[in-house]
Scaffold this motif. Structure first.
Motif, PDB file in Angstrom:
ATOM      1  N   GLU A 178       0.838  -1.213   0.000  1.00 14.93           N
ATOM      2  CA  GLU A 178       0.000   0.000   0.000  1.00 14.93           C
ATOM      3  C   GLU A 178       0.866   1.254   0.000  1.00 14.93           C
ATOM      4  O   GLU A 178       0.555   2.231  -0.697  1.00 14.93           O
ATOM      5  N   GLN A 179       1.958   1.230   0.773  1.00 16.03           N
ATOM      6  CA  GLN A 179       2.879   2.368   0.779  1.00 16.03           C
ATOM      7  C   GLN A 179       3.488   2.575  -0.598  1.00 16.03           C
ATOM      8  O   GLN A 179       3.611   3.713  -1.079  1.00 16.03           O
ATOM      9  N   LEU A 180       3.869   1.499  -1.252  1.00 20.31           N
ATOM     10  CA  LEU A 180       4.448   1.591  -2.585  1.00 20.31           C
ATOM     11  C   LEU A 180       3.458   2.198  -3.569  1.00 20.31           C
ATOM     12  O   LEU A 180       3.818   3.048  -4.394  1.00 20.31           O
ATOM     13  N   GLU A 181       2.206   1.803  -3.469  1.00 19.57           N
ATOM     14  CA  GLU A 181       1.184   2.344  -4.373  1.00 19.57           C
ATOM     15  C   GLU A 181       1.027   3.849  -4.166  1.00 19.57           C
ATOM     16  O   GLU A 181       0.926   4.614  -5.134  1.00 19.57           O
ATOM     17  N   ARG A 182       1.031   4.298  -2.903  1.00 13.87           N
ATOM     18  CA  ARG A 182       0.919   5.740  -2.633  1.00 13.87           C
ATOM     19  C   ARG A 182       2.127   6.498  -3.180  1.00 13.87           C
ATOM     20  O   ARG A 182       1.989   7.576  -3.769  1.00 13.87           O
ATOM     21  N   THR A 183       3.306   5.925  -2.992  1.00 19.41           N
ATOM     22  CA  THR A 183       4.527   6.586  -3.459  1.00 19.41           C
ATOM     23  C   THR A 183       4.563   6.671  -4.978  1.00 19.41           C
ATOM     24  O   THR A 183       4.998   7.679  -5.542  1.00 19.41           O
ATOM     25  N   GLU A 184       4.114   5.638  -5.650  1.00 17.94           N
ATOM     26  CA  GLU A 184       4.072   5.677  -7.112  1.00 17.94           C
ATOM     27  C   GLU A 184       3.088   6.735  -7.597  1.00 17.94           C
ATOM     28  O   GLU A 184       3.296   7.350  -8.648  1.00 17.94           O
ATOM     29  N   GLY A 185       2.021   6.976  -6.826  1.00 20.40           N
ATOM     30  CA  GLY A 185       1.113   8.070  -7.162  1.00 20.40           C
ATOM     31  C   GLY A 185       1.819   9.416  -7.072  1.00 20.40           C
ATOM     32  O   GLY A 185       1.619  10.288  -7.926  1.00 20.40           O
ATOM     33  N   THR A 186       2.657   9.589  -6.049  1.00 22.32           N
ATOM     34  CA  THR A 186       3.443  10.821  -5.924  1.00 22.32           C
ATOM     35  C   THR A 186       4.397  10.971  -7.103  1.00 22.32           C
ATOM     36  O   THR A 186       4.554  12.078  -7.644  1.00 22.32           O
ATOM     37  N   LEU A 187       5.028   9.887  -7.508  1.00 25.60           N
ATOM     38  CA  LEU A 187       5.920   9.931  -8.670  1.00 25.60           C
ATOM     39  C   LEU A 187       5.179  10.400  -9.910  1.00 25.60           C
ATOM     40  O   LEU A 187       5.688  11.232 -10.673  1.00 25.60           O
ATOM     41  N   ARG A 188       3.991   9.879 -10.133  1.00 29.96           N
ATOM     42  CA  ARG A 188       3.219  10.286 -11.320  1.00 29.96           C
ATOM     43  C   ARG A 188       2.910  11.777 -11.281  1.00 29.96           C
ATOM     44  O   ARG A 188       3.044  12.479 -12.296  1.00 29.96           O
ATOM     45  N   ARG A 189       2.504  12.274 -10.120  1.00 31.45           N
ATOM     46  CA  ARG A 189       2.161  13.702 -10.018  1.00 31.45           C
ATOM     47  C   ARG A 189       3.389  14.580 -10.250  1.00 31.45           C
ATOM     48  O   ARG A 189       3.291  15.614 -10.928  1.00 31.45           O
ATOM     49  N   GLN A 190       4.537  14.179  -9.701  1.00 34.69           N
ATOM     50  CA  GLN A 190       5.741  14.981  -9.894  1.00 34.69           C
ATOM     51  C   GLN A 190       6.199  14.959 -11.348  1.00 34.69           C
ATOM     52  O   GLN A 190       6.686  15.970 -11.869  1.00 34.69           O
ATOM     53  N   ARG A 191       6.037  13.826 -12.007  1.00 32.55           N
ATOM     54  CA  ARG A 191       6.385  13.762 -13.440  1.00 32.55           C
ATOM     55  C   ARG A 191       5.554  14.765 -14.233  1.00 32.55           C
ATOM     56  O   ARG A 191       6.069  15.482 -15.103  1.00 32.55           O
ATOM     57  N   VAL A 192       4.263  14.795 -13.951  1.00 29.27           N
ATOM     58  CA  VAL A 192       3.380  15.724 -14.664  1.00 29.27           C
ATOM     59  C   VAL A 192       3.835  17.158 -14.442  1.00 29.27           C
ATOM     60  O   VAL A 192       3.926  17.961 -15.380  1.00 29.27           O
TER      61      VAL A 192
END
Length: 350
Positions: A178-192
């Motif tokens: 679950e932590q990994l999924e949240r962190t990957e969401g942060t990665l996507r937002r920062q990429r954008v």
């Protein structure tokens, strides 16, 4: 050897890896609209706006690059966390598999015990307990039997401990996933965010002539490296870091890159100090804590120099008021005065 600086038309930065076809397509469309909107806003209107001067373009582009670098550092931090979570999840999954195998072996042993009891004319209460569908009752009962000194209580209690251990590991693995999924969401937002800023900067730069763009981005010349690079460094580790930075002159800036062919700002300082045998964290806002703070008047070659109030940029001090740093897309690793940006702090890695 003089490094060749590509035009800004050829240095468009993209995310290191796509996160899915449909989502990527939607994101690309949104970014194109966002970039266009940003340029229109800079003009004041979307139509007959006056052409900005090179100085105005440079000011806005520098601001966009700085905003992109803030997002890049957050991206780097999130990626570091995601990599750690991914490694931990893999470890937990392996551990759960090993413990499950041992649990199954213990269960098989109890099954054999039950068969022996049945053939001898009865089933021991410890074995009946093992068959219970209520885990809590199972564990409580196992404790009672162990205290009662039952012949088979140790085997049952051992099974209970293994069962609890497997459940704990699986719970930790689930939380890590679950932590990994949240962190990957942060990665996507920062990429954008990063791509939007860089696309807006590129759109503004495309309004300039090739000559105007060249004036904005001086070339880096690796021949600037002195024969005694790092000779005045406080120790041999710092000297090796300085020598590494000089050898990196002319290499391109790529956000998220840590070498050897390209770097972002904290990727360069991390790689430089790694060559000296010192492991630095990944981001500017964690690298600043990698050693004691150094007053600007006491700077020595190898020190890390940080800029902006949010500590969003870092360079490697090389003496004489200068640093080597990876500035931004289109500007390769180069030597620059530390007065080029608002100085925030300095650290000497330990």
């Amino acid at each position: 050897m003089t490094a060749t600086v590509a035009s800004h038309r050829k240095t468009k930065q993209h995310p290191p890896a796509p996160l899915g076809g449909a989502r990527t397509a939607r994101t690309a469309a949104a970014l194109a609209l966002a970039g266009a909107a940003g340029v229109a806003a800079f003009d004041g209107t979307g139509q007959a706006a006056p052409r900005p001067t090179p100085a105005q373009v440079k000011g806005r582009v520098d601001a966009l690059y700085q905003e992109a670098e803030v997002a890049t550092q957050h991206y780097n931090g999130a990626k570091e966390q995601a990599d750690a979570a991914r490694a931990e999840l893999s470890r937990l999954q392996d551990e759960a598999a090993r413990r499950t195998q041992k649990l199954n072996a213990a269960k098989a042993e109890l099954g054999t015990m039950a068969g022996n009891q049945y053939r001898s004319g009865g089933v021991d209460p410890t074995v009946r307990l093992m068959m219970s569908a209520d885990p809590q009752r199972y564990l409580d009962g196992a404790t009672i039997l162990e205290r009662a000194g039952s012949h088979q209580a140790n085997a049952v209690a051992g099974y209970a401990r293994r069962l609890g251990s497997v459940r704990q590991i699986r719970d930790r693995a689930e939380a890590t996933a679950e932590q990994l999924e949240r962190t990957e969401g942060t990665l996507r937002r920062q990429r954008v965010t990063i791509v939007r800023k860089l696309d807006s900067a590129e759109a503004l730069l495309n309004r300039l002539t090739e000559e105007q763009r060249r004036r904005m981005t001086p070339e880096a010349d690796p021949s600037e490296a002195p024969d005694d690079a790092g000779a005045q460094a406080p120790n041999s580790r710092a000297a090796r870091a300085v020598s590494f930075a000089y050898a990196a002159l002319g290499k391109p800036y790529v956000w998220g890159a840590t070498g050897p062919s390209a770097f972002d700002c904290s990727g360069l300082t991390q790689a430089a100090w790694k060559s000296g045998g010192v492991s630095l964290p990944r981001t500017t806002y964690t690298q600043i804590g990698s050693g004691p703070r150094i007053d600007r008047s006491r700077l020595a070659p190898g020190d890390l120099v940080f800029f902006y109030s949010g500590i969003s940029h870092v360079g490697l001090y090389v003496g004489d008021g200068k640093m080597i740093h990876a500035p931004h897309p289109g500007a390769p690793v180069r030597i620059a005065p530390i007065d080029e940006m608002p100085f925030a702090a300095a650290t000497r890695p330990a």
